[in-house]
Design a protein around this motif. Sequence first.
Motif, short mmCIF file in Angstrom:
data_model
loop_
_atom_site.label_atom_id
_atom_site.label_comp_id
_atom_site.label_asym_id
_atom_site.label_seq_id
_atom_site.Cartn_x
_atom_site.Cartn_y
_atom_site.Cartn_z
N GLU A 1 -2.45 10.26 0.48
CA GLU A 1 -3.80 9.50 0.09
C GLU A 1 -4.42 8.72 1.35
O GLU A 1 -5.57 8.59 1.35
CB GLU A 1 -3.26 8.56 -0.96
CG GLU A 1 -4.47 7.73 -1.65
CD GLU A 1 -4.90 6.51 -0.78
OE1 GLU A 1 -6.12 6.08 -0.83
OE2 GLU A 1 -4.16 5.90 0.00
N ASP A 2 -3.30 8.26 2.15
CA ASP A 2 -3.79 7.18 3.32
C ASP A 2 -4.04 7.69 4.64
O ASP A 2 -3.90 7.19 5.63
CB ASP A 2 -2.72 5.98 3.13
CG ASP A 2 -3.67 4.81 2.84
OD1 ASP A 2 -4.61 4.76 3.06
OD2 ASP A 2 -2.76 3.83 2.49
N ASP B 1 0.87 -1.13 0.00
CA ASP B 1 -0.01 0.04 -0.15
C ASP B 1 0.91 1.20 -0.02
O ASP B 1 1.06 1.88 1.08
CB ASP B 1 -0.91 -0.10 1.22
CG ASP B 1 -2.19 1.05 1.08
OD1 ASP B 1 -1.90 1.93 0.15
OD2 ASP B 1 -2.84 0.82 1.88
N TRP C 1 -4.00 -5.67 4.32
CA TRP C 1 -4.51 -4.26 3.91
C TRP C 1 -4.46 -3.43 5.37
O TRP C 1 -5.22 -3.91 6.25
CB TRP C 1 -5.60 -4.08 3.20
CG TRP C 1 -6.18 -2.89 2.59
CD1 TRP C 1 -5.34 -2.03 1.92
CD2 TRP C 1 -7.28 -1.97 3.21
NE1 TRP C 1 -5.99 -0.63 1.86
CE2 TRP C 1 -7.14 -0.82 2.67
CE3 TRP C 1 -8.12 -2.33 4.06
CZ2 TRP C 1 -7.92 0.13 3.02
CZ3 TRP C 1 -9.08 -1.41 4.33
CH2 TRP C 1 -8.97 -0.09 3.82
N HIS C 2 -3.77 -2.42 5.48
CA HIS C 2 -3.89 -1.77 6.57
C HIS C 2 -3.73 -2.63 7.84
O HIS C 2 -4.45 -2.17 8.93
CB HIS C 2 -5.08 -0.74 6.65
CG HIS C 2 -5.42 0.25 5.64
ND1 HIS C 2 -6.26 0.92 5.37
CD2 HIS C 2 -4.37 0.65 4.69
CE1 HIS C 2 -6.24 2.00 4.49
NE2 HIS C 2 -5.20 1.37 4.00
#
Length: 342
Positions: free
Chosen positions: A190-191, A157, A312-313
């Motif tokens: 973005e995150d 990511d 993810w995350h």
Amino acid sequence: MKKIIIAVIMIAVIALIAYSMGLFSTSHSAAEEAEEAEMAAAEKLNPVGPAFNADSAYAFVAAQCAFGPRAMNTKSHDNCGEWIAKKFESFGCKVKNQRTELRGYDGTMLRCRNIMASYNPESTTRILLCAHWDTRPWADNDPDSANWRKPIDGANDGASGVAVMLEIARLLNQNKNLNIGVDFVCFDAEDWGTPKWSGQEDSEDTWALGAQHFATNLPAGYEARYGILLDLVGGIGAKFYREGMSKAFAPDIVKKVWRAARAAGYGSFFPKSDGGMITDDHVPLNEKAKIPTIDIIAFYPDCVQSSFGPTWHTLNDNLQNIDRNTLKAVGQTVIQTLYSEK
Ligand code: AHN
Ligand code: ZN
């Protein structure tokens, strides 16, 4: 008795030969055969452009991760941004930075740096490739709640998309045989979208802050034929389904890229079926900048942890969970797309 044994052996041998010749296979209907022929024709291999080097791309992922998590307003972030800009410059790109302060979901001011690196800057025919380079400050999807406020490595990511772009830039510079222009845009911030633990309702405008800023503050006179966003392009077992916003805003580009995947020999990574609708950096490019842009983003229809994949995350989004085969499939598909452009 001997005769019977010999007869049995002979029957077995004949049956084996018949089987190997396919005589026992189930017969196909005419419709099935026609469909297969059509698929084979559409999937004719016709690779063009240089070979994407997955080991090189993997090394670019590792180099970014070595800075530590690239969370906004941290030294690791700033150092990695400098490294990315220098790297594109070393591959002959003209680099422009877009710096600004942006407001996060909780009011925190984020020091943002979008990095735009241009190959063939004079060319008027341009394709925009993009990915975010910042990483999520909080592993708020980690299975262990003790990790929810810890920053992630973001090997997939963040780093994977930038790494694929760097490898493409390296190859364009080495071969110098692509006559159109390419802009590699690395989006920041973005995150920083609303964390799950915040108690605040997630609002989609808290994501993709750097891309929102870019889309409303384009470089003067900027035009691109279309854009391709690369997000989560290095995960193990990743498949790239047709993303909903891409289909809504840029259906022809989706078709073009999924066709390119087949021509390059990586069709199995790009199923011809639909994934979800994703809020990502391509949305402001489509809505605000009016550049038709698709999102190549991993989708795991059967994953319980997240449809973006098991890491993810989470703190497991690290170098150990990067697969060179995924980087290769995406990188070669993008090269195929660029080199098929007239
Ligand atoms: C949301 O979760 C709203 N969008 C996914 C965009 C994203 C985050 N891509 C990577 N990290
Ligand atoms: Zn993320």
